[in-house]
Design an enzyme around this catalytic site. Structure first.
Site, PDB file in Angstrom:
ATOM      1  N   GLY A   1      -1.355  -8.840  19.640  1.00 25.36           N
ATOM      2  CA  GLY A   1      -0.445  -8.507  17.642  1.00 25.36           C
ATOM      3  C   GLY A   1      -1.307  -7.651  16.677  1.00 25.36           C
TER       4      GLY A   1
ATOM      5  CE  LYS B   1      -0.914  -0.593   4.788  1.00 28.50           C
ATOM      6  NZ  LYS B   1      -0.148  -1.845   4.994  1.00 28.50           N
TER       7      LYS B   1
ATOM      8  CB  ILE C   1     -13.505  -6.824   1.391  1.00 26.71           C
ATOM      9  CG1 ILE C   1     -13.106  -6.960   2.624  1.00 26.71           C
ATOM     10  CG2 ILE C   1     -14.336  -5.788   0.772  1.00 26.71           C
ATOM     11  CD1 ILE C   1     -13.444  -6.287   3.298  1.00 26.71           C
TER      12      ILE C   1
ATOM     13  CD  GLU D   1      -9.013  -6.911  -4.210  1.00 26.28           C
ATOM     14  OE1 GLU D   1      -9.202  -5.647  -3.855  1.00 26.28           O
ATOM     15  OE2 GLU D   1      -9.234  -7.525  -5.723  1.00 26.28           O
TER      16      GLU D   1
ATOM     17  CE  LYS E   1      -4.705  -0.900   4.766  1.00 28.74           C
ATOM     18  NZ  LYS E   1      -5.509  -1.292   6.177  1.00 28.74           N
TER      19      LYS E   1
ATOM     20  N   GLY F   1      -4.167 -10.402   7.695  1.00 30.67           N
ATOM     21  CA  GLY F   1      -4.132 -11.539   8.810  1.00 30.67           C
ATOM     22  C   GLY F   1      -3.628 -12.146   7.301  1.00 30.67           C
TER      23      GLY F   1
ATOM     24  CG  ASP G   1      -2.952   1.336   7.787  1.00 23.03           C
ATOM     25  OD1 ASP G   1      -2.716   0.686   6.992  1.00 23.03           O
ATOM     26  OD2 ASP G   1      -4.135   0.675   7.785  1.00 23.03           O
TER      27      ASP G   1
ATOM     28  N   GLY H   1      -7.545  -6.173   2.736  1.00 24.58           N
ATOM     29  CA  GLY H   1      -6.976  -7.920   3.032  1.00 24.58           C
ATOM     30  C   GLY H   1      -8.136  -8.555   1.972  1.00 24.58           C
TER      31      GLY H   1
END
Length: 380
Positions: free
Chosen positions: A129, A47, A78, A71, A147, A244, A143, A76
């Site tokens: 985490g 990103k 989606i 993608e 995006k 994840g 972040d 993630g």
């Protein structure tokens, strides 16, 4: 086969596709550009690179006749990039509104339902985490802004410089704000917003109050969601795991398969909107919204009346006003404004900070409303 020399990968004529999941800007950008220049199709989840150099990389890929798929860089697992670049090409995107950072959504969810402080929720996210030891990129909105820049490129066909994204994180959101919002029928979410307004495009990342009836209000935990409004299809909601191994892996492998299919059928994959480069990006300070404003009032007389007087004289209409005891000699004054340009409200709040002793501005948070909610509010 393993190598410690990236050139062995992008220079090998037997290799068709380069998959980049290193992250970071350099030397990754150099490797990515070299791969494209060598005629390799590229799959990336980076990103940072895409938010700053996405349009140029897509143009470079077009020049060399290769595909770039990304993608996994946004939300993630989606499939929102594929939807915007393929399924919605008959539409004009009017707005994109998303919860794009799972860490901040997890923190706000725990603050909402467990009534704990921001610091406690952040510590819990770090223990699991979800948050880094230095959580700045997440909690201060960096972040989500990266995006959003990628979604802006896909939705509106223009590069979105980081400086043109109004950014505010969630570190200022307190348990009192969460509680007051819930009592009024709202949830607080960190939103990433891009809009096509008559005055130009508008981009921002900010905490916002959303009605409990809003599609994003009950997106909880580490889930991400993107709410698109396009013409003629209308509203579309994409919801799922935003991070994840499983979510990112799904997106990356799907991109690889799509590249392979295009190669099988000698198809050229294009992102049809990114070639437009001249869209005006306006300041979100010009945008109108309703706002939640919380003041902490000390034990001085007439403070509330002075605040109301300043707001009224500066043209800030009040939809509601509530005084809530906050201690033996203090109270919270919670105000919901009518529609007002953001810059006008900030000017009024600054005037109160300077001119009213005993009044501390605890928070100013935008209220995010859909068109039908705005009509129902009616300035009340």
């Amino acid at each position: 086969q393993l190598t410690t020399d990236p050139a062995e990968v992008y220079a090998d004529p037997r290799i068709d596709v380069v998959v980049e999941v290193m992250g970071g800007m350099e030397p990754t950008l150099t490797y990515v550009e070299a791969s494209i220049a060598k005629g390799k199709h590229l799959v990336t989840a980076n990103k940072e690179i895409l938010s700053r150099h996405g349009a140029r990389l897509l143009q470079l890929a077009e020049h060399h006749g290769v595909h770039v798929h990304f993608e996994g860089a946004v939300a993630g697992g989606i499939p929102v990039i594929h939807a915007m670049s393929q399924s919605l090409v008959a539409n004009r995107v009017r707005s994109v509104l998303g919860i794009l950072n799972g860490t901040t959504n997890y923190i706000l969810t725990r603050m909402t339902y467990e009534e704990i402080s921001f610091e406690e929720a952040l510590a819990g996210a770090q223990a699991l985490g979800y948050a880094e030891a230095d959580p700045t990129a997440d909690i201060e909105g960096f972040d989500a802004a990266r995006k959003l820049a990628i979604l802006g490129l896909m939705a509106f066909g223009t590069e979105v410089p980081e400086a043109m994204i109004h950014r505010q994180g969630i570190s200022s959101v307190k348990a009192d704000d969460i509680r007051h919002a819930r009592e009024m029928g709202y949830r607080i979410k960190l939103l990433a917003s891009g809009r096509d307004n008559p005055a130009g495009l508008e981009f921002g990342v900010y905490p916002a109050l959303v009605s409990e009836r809003h599609p994003l209000a009950n997106v909880n935990g580490v889930f991400n969601a993107v709410l698109l409004n396009a013409d003629p299809v209308g509203e579309l909601l994409f919801l799922g795991q935003g991070a994840g191994g499983g979510a990112t892996g799904s997106a990356v492998v799907a991109d690889i398969i799509n590249v392979a299919r295009n190669m099988d059928y000698h198809a050229r994959h294009r992102y049809p909107h990114f070639v437009v480069q001249d869209r005006k990006i306006g300041s979100p300070l010009e945008a109108e919204s309703r706002f939640y404003v919380r003041f902490t009032i000390g034990g001085r007389l007439n403070v509330v009346s002075k605040i109301v007087d300043i707001l009224t004289r500066l043209g800030i209409g009040l939809a509601s006003l509530k005084q809530i005891p906050a201690g033996a000699s203090s109270l919270d004054l919670v105000i919901v404004t009518d529609q007002v340009p953001q810059k006008n409200l900030y000017r009024a709040v600054r005037r109160i900070e300077i001119g009213v002793r005993g009044a501390e501005v605890a928070n100013v948070i935008r209220i995010e409303e859909r068109a039908e909610e705005n009509e129902l509010a009616g300035g009340n």
